[in-house]
Motif scaffolding. Structure first.
Motif, PDB file in Angstrom:
ATOM      1  N   ARG A   1       0.820  -1.197   0.000  1.00 44.96           N
ATOM      2  CA  ARG A   1       0.000   0.000   0.000  1.00 44.96           C
ATOM      3  C   ARG A   1       0.856   1.249   0.000  1.00 44.96           C
ATOM      4  O   ARG A   1       1.952   1.291   0.566  1.00 44.96           O
ATOM      5  CB  ARG A   1      -0.909  -0.022   1.222  1.00 44.96           C
ATOM      6  N   ARG A   2       0.303   2.278  -0.616  1.00 41.46           N
ATOM      7  CA  ARG A   2       1.016   3.552  -0.728  1.00 41.46           C
ATOM      8  C   ARG A   2       0.109   4.669  -0.238  1.00 41.46           C
ATOM      9  O   ARG A   2      -1.120   4.561  -0.277  1.00 41.46           O
ATOM     10  CB  ARG A   2       1.399   3.808  -2.193  1.00 41.46           C
ATOM     11  N   GLY A   3       0.710   5.724   0.212  1.00 37.76           N
ATOM     12  CA  GLY A   3      -0.060   6.840   0.725  1.00 37.76           C
ATOM     13  C   GLY A   3      -0.975   7.448  -0.308  1.00 37.76           C
ATOM     14  O   GLY A   3      -2.037   7.983   0.014  1.00 37.76           O
ATOM     15  N   GLU A   4      -0.573   7.369  -1.588  1.00 36.75           N
ATOM     16  CA  GLU A   4      -1.393   7.976  -2.634  1.00 36.75           C
ATOM     17  C   GLU A   4      -2.539   7.080  -3.095  1.00 36.75           C
ATOM     18  O   GLU A   4      -3.349   7.485  -3.928  1.00 36.75           O
ATOM     19  CB  GLU A   4      -0.524   8.348  -3.838  1.00 36.75           C
ATOM     20  N   ASP A   5      -2.627   5.871  -2.563  1.00 34.19           N
ATOM     21  CA  ASP A   5      -3.746   5.005  -2.926  1.00 34.19           C
ATOM     22  C   ASP A   5      -5.054   5.676  -2.505  1.00 34.19           C
ATOM     23  O   ASP A   5      -5.185   6.129  -1.364  1.00 34.19           O
ATOM     24  CB  ASP A   5      -3.634   3.647  -2.237  1.00 34.19           C
ATOM     25  N   PRO A   6      -6.056   5.713  -3.393  1.00 37.40           N
ATOM     26  CA  PRO A   6      -7.291   6.445  -3.075  1.00 37.40           C
ATOM     27  C   PRO A   6      -8.242   5.699  -2.153  1.00 37.40           C
ATOM     28  O   PRO A   6      -9.169   6.288  -1.610  1.00 37.40           O
ATOM     29  CB  PRO A   6      -7.934   6.654  -4.446  1.00 37.40           C
TER      30      PRO A   6
END
Length: 918
Positions: A165-170
């Motif tokens: 997971r990434r911080g920019e995942d919506p």
């Protein structure tokens, strides 16, 4: 899990909305644990209370593998505390889990996954491996992984997903694993949080969980035959089963077989993407997010938000745009305060700048239409901004031309009748079965519809019959079996067009039970059926037995359409605003027409004719958002609203005091036995199981939508209008439709358990008031009350059927078919010299009913309630119609003014008309 009578049961045979009854079970466990903790703290007896907790947790655990929260770690912790006898910690943790499930905190607050507050060091390591602490506040969903891997590896696998997971995942998602076909199918049914399913080739078919009634439950809800699954096809077979049950879910397949060949197969059609094993885990993660993004995107709404934030100078004809005329005003500034800035900043009469044109969409409205068609299972979708009254007129005008015959329910919405006037189509009115005791009609029997077709066939004008036009479901909840209606009518005329007015039924697409009773659901099912080799064999066998079927065979047996000639042509209109989160007048027109190329031009012309060139932008945006919501959470919302309706029905009819004066009409009350082949009388125990309801909805000619609750108030001495006013004034409960002795209580996705409690409390209070009043007033009061009840419940007027069109508006007055030219009769009334008036209670009416000349209506007369036309232009007025009008006690009758009387076409005008016709 929910037996309606006793929430908390975990028997699959009585499951309806598992997520709702699951919350009940957790609340019950919390109550047991709290009682145990209190007894333990006060030195009381505890063993029985501890046993209650064990039993309840065991019940809960039967299906908890179908949800990501609370998950294995928290459940194991709870069990350990229970076995250790730590009553206070069990109570705290059970309360925390129950509260998180009820509030949804686990979706947005990672502390809901942390049980450390239960004061035990063993609980510190309970942060779930499948939640990213940096993703709070994002929309949450769950991903089901059906896998052959060892369950001991599932937590580690979920941890690996978390690290991608990434911080920019919506969006944020949690993963849950199951190990079999049966567990995967069950999880999709009971857990509405699941939005994506990953199928890892090689899993087994049979569940290892102790669920004795699982196979029956799955077979009842999904088209599953384990014996028919070919070796190696278990993943694609599960994909097809899930797609049939919840078509909105994104499906992914991880296979070590040749993904290239598999991707091209028909079996893999429902699968969004196929991966070769787990060689690309990040791509799978991104694909899952991309699938949700496709449904989450609202092309028009997104652009409208961007438009509102731009520094626009407006030189077009819309002064409220940007709000300057409002906020700069000395006199209407409160308008801006009340509505806020966004609604004014998002107003424009422009179709550029990303806003697109509703009449000629090429940009985001076009994308919105495509997304709408996908979500609602249609081939094409059009947006209506003038309500479904206008949508109906658009469709009628598009598919009908002058001289076409339309077989139509006389009780359909007035917009259909006005559509026939506009197009010059000739309505052939067919009658619904009457529910005289409630002053309402049901739906039109299939045999009646087929008889109308055969009457036209006998007179050599079957080729002119263009459309079957029906309301599904009706205002009062009568649902047709559209698949059955379409199939048996297509056996008589294989190119019929079906217009299903589903104004109240738009939500039905989003759960499998209601979906089977929808136009688009039927169109999809019949298209698959008629294209299959199995159907060709079935038709061939039937044709051999019936080489030249006569009318009796077509009328009374399940005749089959010729697969070489049959065309699926279905149109559905729905009032999106009536059952989904759209602004008032928001509507949709859905199309599944294999010959739409013949209709597309006329459809666009009709759309241009009836659609405003200045549509409301906020309304369009709300349609976009309503689609997004239903595609992402419609399953949960519609199951919950239906569960709430079932509980209301059960509570009212089972309550010893309320049921003395109020009664919810059951399927047995609302549908005659000959149309309920299943024999079902009511929904839920003790009348039957959830399985009985499913079987009835799949097979009966008519079924009753439980979300439309006809509440009989006549036994309490209230007529519908009076009771509606009382609920509004005294209890702040709003009701729409009434009849002589009932009101319609409609549950929708907006309702909560608190709403249900408000209604129940109101009914209980009124029942107590009636009891007190009757006790105080004695015998005289009881006699007055009984007389009032008798007038409402027994002395009800007969319901008038459609009589006939006057001979001057029929091509062949002696024909069995009753179609007529309504358009000329309608426009005759424009010339006052053609018309006369007679007062309803005058001697002239009695004389003309007895001796003539016939009275012929010059216009539509539509009382509200019941809301159907009891007179249409050109109709001969008969004694039963007059008797019905005289007994009406409603204030609103469209087309009738008591001061002047009934508007008629003069006999002299009719005489000239008849001569010219014949």
């Amino acid at each position: 899990m929910n037996d309606i009578v006793q929430p908390g049961s975990a028997q699959l045979g009585t499951v309806f909305a598992a997520a709702v009854s699951r919350e009940d079970q957790w609340r019950q466990l919390s109550a047991y644990a709290r009682a145990w903790a209190e007894a333990s703290a006060n030195g009381g007896a505890t063993e029985d209370l501890r046993t209650n907790c064990r039993t309840q947790l065991a019940q809960i655990s039967r299906l908890e593998h179908c949800w990501a929260y609370p998950g294995t770690r928290l459940l194991d912790t709870l069990r350990d505390l229970l076995e250790a006898g730590d009553a206070s910690s069990v109570a705290r943790l059970a309360r925390k889990l129950s509260a998180a499930l009820m509030s949804g905190d686990y979706r947005r607050d990672e502390s809901a996954w942390d049980a450390a507050e239960a004061s035990d060091a063993r609980l510190l390591d309970t942060l779930p491996p499948d939640l990213d602490s940096g993703a709070q506040g994002k929309p949450y969903f769950e991903v089901l992984v059906v896998t052959p891997s060892d369950p001991a590896q599932w937590l580690r696998s979920a941890d690996e997903v978390r690290h991608m997971r990434r911080g920019e995942d919506p969006f944020e998602y949690a993963v849950l694993h199951v190990g079999s076909f049966e567990d995967g199918a069950l999880a999709v049914m009971v857990n509405p949080n699941i939005q994506s399913v990953v199928l890892v080739d090689g899993f087994q078919y049979t569940s290892k969980h102790d669920l004795p009634d699982l196979k029956q439950f799955l077979a009842r809800n999904m088209d599953i035959d384990a014996k028919s699954i070919e070796p190696g096809a278990i993943s694609t077979r599960l994909a097809r089963a899930i797609d049939g049950y919840r078509p909105e879910i994104d499906l992914y397949l991880l296979s070590d077989r040749s993904p290239e060949l598999l991707a091209a197969s028909e079996e893999a059609a429902p699968i969004r993407r196929i991966f070769h094993g787990i060689e690309e885990p990040m791509e799978l993660h991104l694909a899952i997010l991309d699938g949700i993004k496709d449904r989450y995107e609202t092309p028009y709404f997104d652009n409208l938000k961007k438009y509102a934030m731009r520094p626009i100078g407006t030189f077009h004809a819309l002064p409220v745009a940007r709000g300057k005329s409002v906020f700069g005003s000395n006199w209407i500034r409160d308008m801006g305060v009340f509505y806020g800035t966004n609604i004014l900043f998002a107003e424009s009469s422009a179709t550029t700048g990303g806003l697109d044109s509703l009449l000629e969409p090429t940009g985001n409205i076009k994308k919105m239409q495509e997304a709408t068609a996908r979500a609602f299972g249609a081939k094409k979708a059009y947006l209506g901004t003038n309500g479904t009254s206008t949508s109906n007129k658009i469709v009628v005008q598009a598919i009908c031309k002058p001289g076409d015959i339309v077989i139509v329910d006389r009780n359909c919405h007035k917009s259909h009748h006005y559509g026939f006037v506009l197009t010059g189509a000739q309505p052939y009115y067919v009658e619904a079965f009457p529910l005289t005791q409630y002053s309402m009609y049901g739906a039109v029997p299939l045999r009646t519809i087929k008889q109308a077709l055969l009457d036209c066939k006998a007179e050599g004008k079957l080729d002119r019959v263009k459309v079957i036009d029906l309301t599904n479901c009706t205002f009062d909840g009568h649902m047709y079996n559209p698949r059955r209606v379409m199939e048996e009518c297509l056996a008589i005329k294989p190119d019929l067009v079906f217009l299903w007015d589903e104004a109240w039924f738009g939500f039905a697409r989003f759960n499998p039970l209601h979906r089977a009773r929808t136009a688009m659901g039927a169109a999809a099912a019949l298209t698959r059926r008629y294209r299959s080799e199995a159907y060709r064999d079935e038709y061939k066998a039937w044709k051999e037995k019936n080489p030249n079927p006569d009318d009796a065979t077509l009328l009374d047996s399940g005749a089959l359409p010729d697969p070489e000639r049959v065309r699926i042509r279905a149109y559905q209109t729905n009032s999106t605003h009536k059952s989904m989160s759209a602004f008032r007048q928001g509507s949709m027109m859905l199309v599944w027409d294999e010959d739409f190329h013949q209709v597309e031009g006329p459809f666009e012309e009709a759309f241009f004719a009836h659609t405003s060139t200045s549509p409301n932008l906020q309304l369009i945006a709300s349609l976009d958002l309503a689609r997004r919501q239903m595609e992402l959470e419609g399953y949960a919302l519609t199951m919950r609203m239906t569960e709430l309706a079932l509980r209301l029905r059960q509570t009212i009819n089972a309550h010893p005091l309320i049921s003395k004066y109020f009664h919810v009409a059951t399927p047995a009350d609302m549908i005659p036995a000959e149309f309920r082949e299943s024999g079902i009388t009511d929904y839920g125990p003790p009348h039957g199981t959830w399985a009985d309801m499913v079987d009835a909805w799949h097979n009966d000619e008519f079924a009753l939508d439980p979300t439309r609750i006809t509440l009989i108030c006549g036994s309490a001495g209230f007529d519908g209008t009076q009771f509606k006013g009382l609920l509004a004034e005294k209890f702040d409960i709003q009701i729409n439709k009434t009849s002589r002795n009932s009101i319609l209580v409609q549950t929708n996705i907006n309702n909560t358990h608190s709403d249900a409690a408000l209604l129940i409390k109101a009914l209980a209070d009124m029942a107590r008031d009636i009891e007190k009043r009757l006790a105080h007033e004695g015998k005289t009061g009881r006699e007055v009350f009984d007389a009032r009840v008798k007038s409402l419940m027994t002395d009800v007027p007969d319901l008038p059927n459609f009589s006939r069109f006057h001979d001057g508006f029929r091509e062949n007055p002696k024909a069995a078919s009753n179609e007529g030219h309504m358009r000329p009769a309608f426009f005759m009334a424009y010339d006052e010299d053609n018309c006369e008036f007679v007062r309803l209670n005058s001697e002239d009416v009695e004389r003309r009913l007895k001796d003539g000349p016939e009275m012929v209506s010059a216009n539509f007369v539509i009382p509200y309630p019941p809301g159907f036309p009891i007179m249409v232009p050109g109709q001969v007025i008969t004694a039963d119609t007059i008797a019905f009008m005289r007994k009406l006690d409603v204030k609103e009758i469209h087309g009738y003014h008591a001061a002047v009387g009934i508007k008629l076409i003069k006999p002299s005008v009719l005489s000239g008309r008849a001569s010219s016709m014949h």
